[in-house]
Design a protein around this motif. Structure first.
Motif, mmCIF file in Angstrom:
data_model
loop_
_atom_site.group_PDB
_atom_site.id
_atom_site.type_symbol
_atom_site.label_atom_id
_atom_site.label_comp_id
_atom_site.label_asym_id
_atom_site.label_seq_id
_atom_site.Cartn_x
_atom_site.Cartn_y
_atom_site.Cartn_z
ATOM 1 N N PHE A 1 28.169 -5.762 -8.743
ATOM 2 C CA PHE A 1 28.000 -5.699 -7.727
ATOM 3 C C PHE A 1 30.003 -4.989 -6.657
ATOM 4 C CE2 PHE A 1 25.019 -8.237 -7.316
ATOM 5 C CZ PHE A 1 24.538 -7.907 -6.525
ATOM 6 N N VAL A 2 29.670 -3.398 -6.232
ATOM 7 C CA VAL A 2 30.589 -2.774 -5.360
ATOM 8 C C VAL A 2 30.797 -2.620 -3.965
ATOM 9 C CG1 VAL A 2 31.590 -0.897 -5.894
ATOM 10 C CG2 VAL A 2 30.949 -1.817 -8.526
ATOM 11 N N GLU A 3 31.896 -2.608 -4.238
ATOM 12 C CA GLU A 3 31.579 -3.008 -2.560
ATOM 13 C C GLU A 3 32.255 -1.698 -1.563
ATOM 14 O OE1 GLU A 3 35.045 -4.826 1.236
ATOM 15 O OE2 GLU A 3 35.412 -4.828 -0.979
ATOM 16 N N GLU A 4 30.960 -1.017 -0.732
ATOM 17 C CA GLU A 4 30.744 -0.484 0.252
ATOM 18 C C GLU A 4 31.204 -0.288 1.752
ATOM 19 O OE1 GLU A 4 27.261 1.841 -0.957
ATOM 20 O OE2 GLU A 4 28.318 2.196 -2.886
ATOM 21 N N VAL A 5 31.416 0.960 1.847
ATOM 22 C CA VAL A 5 31.411 0.944 3.450
ATOM 23 C C VAL A 5 29.827 1.709 4.624
ATOM 24 C CG1 VAL A 5 33.174 1.895 5.732
ATOM 25 C CG2 VAL A 5 34.151 0.614 3.627
ATOM 26 N N SER B 1 50.320 6.047 -7.667
ATOM 27 C CA SER B 1 48.445 7.216 -7.668
ATOM 28 C C SER B 1 47.917 5.840 -7.192
ATOM 29 C CB SER B 1 48.372 6.920 -9.306
ATOM 30 O OG SER B 1 47.854 4.582 -9.322
ATOM 31 N N ILE B 2 46.329 7.084 -7.365
ATOM 32 C CA ILE B 2 45.177 6.279 -6.590
ATOM 33 C C ILE B 2 44.944 4.795 -6.925
ATOM 34 C CG2 ILE B 2 43.815 7.056 -7.916
ATOM 35 C CD1 ILE B 2 43.024 7.627 -4.574
ATOM 36 N N GLN B 3 44.601 3.994 -7.943
ATOM 37 C CA GLN B 3 44.758 2.881 -7.948
ATOM 38 C C GLN B 3 45.671 2.041 -7.229
ATOM 39 O OE1 GLN B 3 45.268 5.149 -10.917
ATOM 40 N NE2 GLN B 3 42.437 4.802 -11.433
ATOM 41 N N THR B 4 46.617 2.106 -6.433
ATOM 42 C CA THR B 4 47.704 1.399 -5.920
ATOM 43 C C THR B 4 47.725 1.432 -4.348
ATOM 44 O OG1 THR B 4 48.878 2.699 -6.186
ATOM 45 C CG2 THR B 4 49.303 0.979 -7.511
ATOM 46 N N GLY C 1 42.672 -0.959 -6.558
ATOM 47 C CA GLY C 1 41.967 -0.792 -8.125
ATOM 48 C C GLY C 1 40.941 -1.204 -8.387
ATOM 49 N N THR C 2 40.346 -1.594 -7.654
ATOM 50 C CA THR C 2 38.999 -1.605 -8.210
ATOM 51 C C THR C 2 37.686 -0.974 -7.876
ATOM 52 O OG1 THR C 2 38.316 -2.212 -5.646
ATOM 53 C CG2 THR C 2 39.001 -3.872 -7.007
ATOM 54 N N VAL C 3 36.495 -0.758 -8.303
ATOM 55 C CA VAL C 3 35.507 0.309 -7.749
ATOM 56 C C VAL C 3 35.606 1.038 -7.232
ATOM 57 C CG1 VAL C 3 33.685 1.312 -8.656
ATOM 58 C CG2 VAL C 3 34.519 -0.117 -10.933
ATOM 59 N N GLY C 4 35.053 0.063 -5.672
ATOM 60 C CA GLY C 4 35.211 0.706 -3.970
ATOM 61 C C GLY C 4 36.489 1.067 -3.423
ATOM 62 N N GLN C 5 37.205 0.613 -3.790
ATOM 63 C CA GLN C 5 38.406 0.761 -3.192
ATOM 64 C C GLN C 5 38.602 2.084 -3.696
ATOM 65 O OE1 GLN C 5 40.340 -0.013 -1.000
ATOM 66 N NE2 GLN C 5 40.250 -2.064 -0.816
ATOM 67 N N VAL C 6 38.747 2.788 -4.572
ATOM 68 C CA VAL C 6 39.030 3.897 -4.799
ATOM 69 C C VAL C 6 38.238 4.511 -5.226
ATOM 70 C CG1 VAL C 6 39.114 5.249 -8.180
ATOM 71 C CG2 VAL C 6 40.196 3.356 -7.402
ATOM 72 N N ARG C 7 37.140 4.493 -5.641
ATOM 73 C CA ARG C 7 35.831 5.455 -4.749
ATOM 74 C C ARG C 7 36.053 5.540 -3.002
ATOM 75 N NH1 ARG C 7 29.873 4.081 -6.058
ATOM 76 N NH2 ARG C 7 30.280 1.908 -4.789
ATOM 77 N N HIS C 8 36.277 4.399 -2.476
ATOM 78 C CA HIS C 8 36.283 5.311 -0.886
ATOM 79 C C HIS C 8 37.908 5.749 -0.566
ATOM 80 C CE1 HIS C 8 36.265 3.861 3.227
ATOM 81 N NE2 HIS C 8 37.402 3.444 3.409
ATOM 82 N N VAL C 9 38.625 5.484 -1.166
ATOM 83 C CA VAL C 9 40.493 5.997 -0.771
ATOM 84 C C VAL C 9 40.224 7.884 -0.969
ATOM 85 C CG1 VAL C 9 41.864 6.069 -1.378
ATOM 86 C CG2 VAL C 9 41.803 3.712 -1.199
ATOM 87 N N THR C 10 39.495 7.746 -1.674
ATOM 88 C CA THR C 10 39.200 8.724 -2.727
ATOM 89 C C THR C 10 38.210 9.927 -2.155
ATOM 90 O OG1 THR C 10 39.765 8.395 -5.342
ATOM 91 C CG2 THR C 10 39.049 11.183 -5.085
#
Length: 446
Positions: free
Chosen positions: A33-37, A172-175, A186-195
């Motif tokens: 499970f990955v968090e999404e907005v 970096s993007i993970q921080t 650094g989680t999958v949802g955060q990295v994807r949303h920020v990018t």
């Protein structure tokens, strides 16, 4: 006004849950499970009506920003990028810790700030004082760079709203995390949303964004694979730590070639460009199992050294080990030498190494690999002014490869005068070409 809330989606089957759960009740997968907005519709007024804010344009009337490139001032980096930075592009740079990602980003920022545009350097790992110390060491301590030490995406967006910047560096993007998601940075949802938000800003405001990405233990950029699909360019840093050598490789580039490489050397003053570098060793060549061969990376030819060690085995099954080339390719060449050349290596351990940390992915080095293995097996040294270029097929034939003239020119520049080739090459200098059509005739000449 629409209210934003988060949901959790299973990456295996798409099952949606209001909260995070360890095991998916639909497909029984764990930790998927990955968090999404999600953008929820207003509570009143019925269905949300979409109001288009874009319109179609004629292709002939489009004036693309891709034609406008800005030089970073670092020649090797510009070559890998395809000529420089493109406005509105997003560039992802990955590599192992300590390889030089932050160094080259800060060096580029220092050059770009000198009259080529305003630069915002976002640091999620270092304070402004630490960046200042590194900048002093690199000789750019007085550069006009805006430093923003933060881990919040909202802080970055706010800074871009207040002032106009031409370049943004994310290190970096993970921080970096967004307050719209409840998960940690650094989680999958955060990295994807920020990018995704950064890509929106880059395209909408014609800002060039350079993102530093961490890598996993397998050598891939951490986070979802979608991260690499969102950005325009993906660069990987590789290197030989013992020699301070760094190789910048392009694996994706929407605005240029994807097979270019840049060569750098890490020093106390930062990364230094190596425009005419040879991976071949200049040491004593009076030993067997060593061959210099030219390989093509992008539009450039490099001379690399292939080393082979063939020794009698003391085990029931001989060992096969390869560093810098595909092991399956080496096993295929051993089978061809046995079947078509009559060279029995079944009772020998075989080790292959490409010096300098270089990786050979093309087939032009097949003949050189065979020569190195035969040289080690027969204990006959190969003259340093000799090279072997050609692809070896399963039938034992040696086939020509592309860019033969540029390969010969690079070898000639490094002192090589004798060439074992599958075809004649027109060259304006005096060289000796030995035609090599198949493995059996090659072994007879060797």
């Amino acid at each position: 006004m629409a209210k934003k809330k988060s949901r959790y989606v299973c990456q295996s089957c798409g099952y949606v849950s209001p909260g995070w759960i360890g095991k998916c009740p639909e497909c029984s997968s764990w930790s998927s499970f990955v968090e999404e907005v999600e953008e929820s519709a207003p509570s009143a007024g019925g269905k949300k009506i979409h109001e288009p804010n874009v319109s179609a344009v004629n292709l002939r009337e489009v004036r693309g920003l891709e034609t406008e490139r800005t030089k970073t001032g670092i020649g090797e980096l510009d070559q890998v990028l395809g000529g420089g930075l493109v406005k509105g592009s997003v560039i992802l740079v990955g590599g192992e810790p300590g390889i030089g990602k932050s160094t080259i980003m800060l060096q580029s920022a220092g050059i770009l700030s000198g009259g080529r545009g305003r630069v915002l350097y976002v640091s999620g790992e270092e304070s402004a004082a630490q960046i200042k110390l590194r900048a002093e060491r690199l000789g750019i301590g007085t550069a006009d760079i805006s430093i923003l030490p933060t881990n919040s995406l909202e802080d970055v967006l706010s800074a871009l709203d207040k002032e106009r910047f031409d370049y943004v560096v994310m290190d970096s993007i993970q921080t970096v995390s967004s307050a719209e998601l409840n998960s940690a940075a650094g989680t999958v949802g955060q990295v994807r949303h920020v990018t995704y938000r950064l890509v929106e800003v880059a395209k909408g405001r014609a800002i060039t964004v350079l993102i530093v990405g961490q890598v996993t233990k397998d050598g891939y950029i951490a986070g979802p694979k979608l991260l690499e699909h969102l950005v325009d360019t993906v660069l990987y840093f590789e290197g030989d730590y013992s020699r301070g050598l760094r190789i910048l490789r392009s694996v994706k580039n929407r605005f240029g070639p994807t097979d270019e490489v840049g060569i750098f050397e890490m020093s106390d003053k930062g990364l230094i460009e190596l425009k005419n570098y040879s991976f071949a060793d200049d040491a004593d060549r009076s030993v067997s199992g060593r061959v210099n061969v030219p390989v093509i990376e992008g539009t450039r030819a490099f001379l690399v050294e292939v080393q082979a060690l063939v020794a009698p085995t003391f085990y029931q099954f001989p060992k096969r080990n390869a560093m810098g080339i595909d092991l399956n390719r080496m096993n295929m060449l051993l089978a061809v030498l046995d079947k078509k050349g009559g060279l029995n290596l079944a009772g020998s351990d075989v080790y292959i190494n490409v010096a300098g940390g270089m990786k050979i992915t093309e087939t032009s080095a097949d003949l050189a690999l065979c020569a190195a293995m035969v040289s080690s097996y027969r204990e006959r040294a190969i003259a340093p002014e000799t090279t072997f270029i050609g692809e070896v097929g399963l039938t034992g034939t040696v086939r020509p490869v592309s860019n033969m003239k540029s390969r010969v020119a690079e070898c000639y520049k490094m002192g090589i005068r004798k060439f074992y080739l599958p075809e004649k090459v027109e060259f304006d200098k005096k060289i000796e070409i030995v035609l090599t059509k198949d493995i059996s005739s090659f072994l007879d000449m060797f």
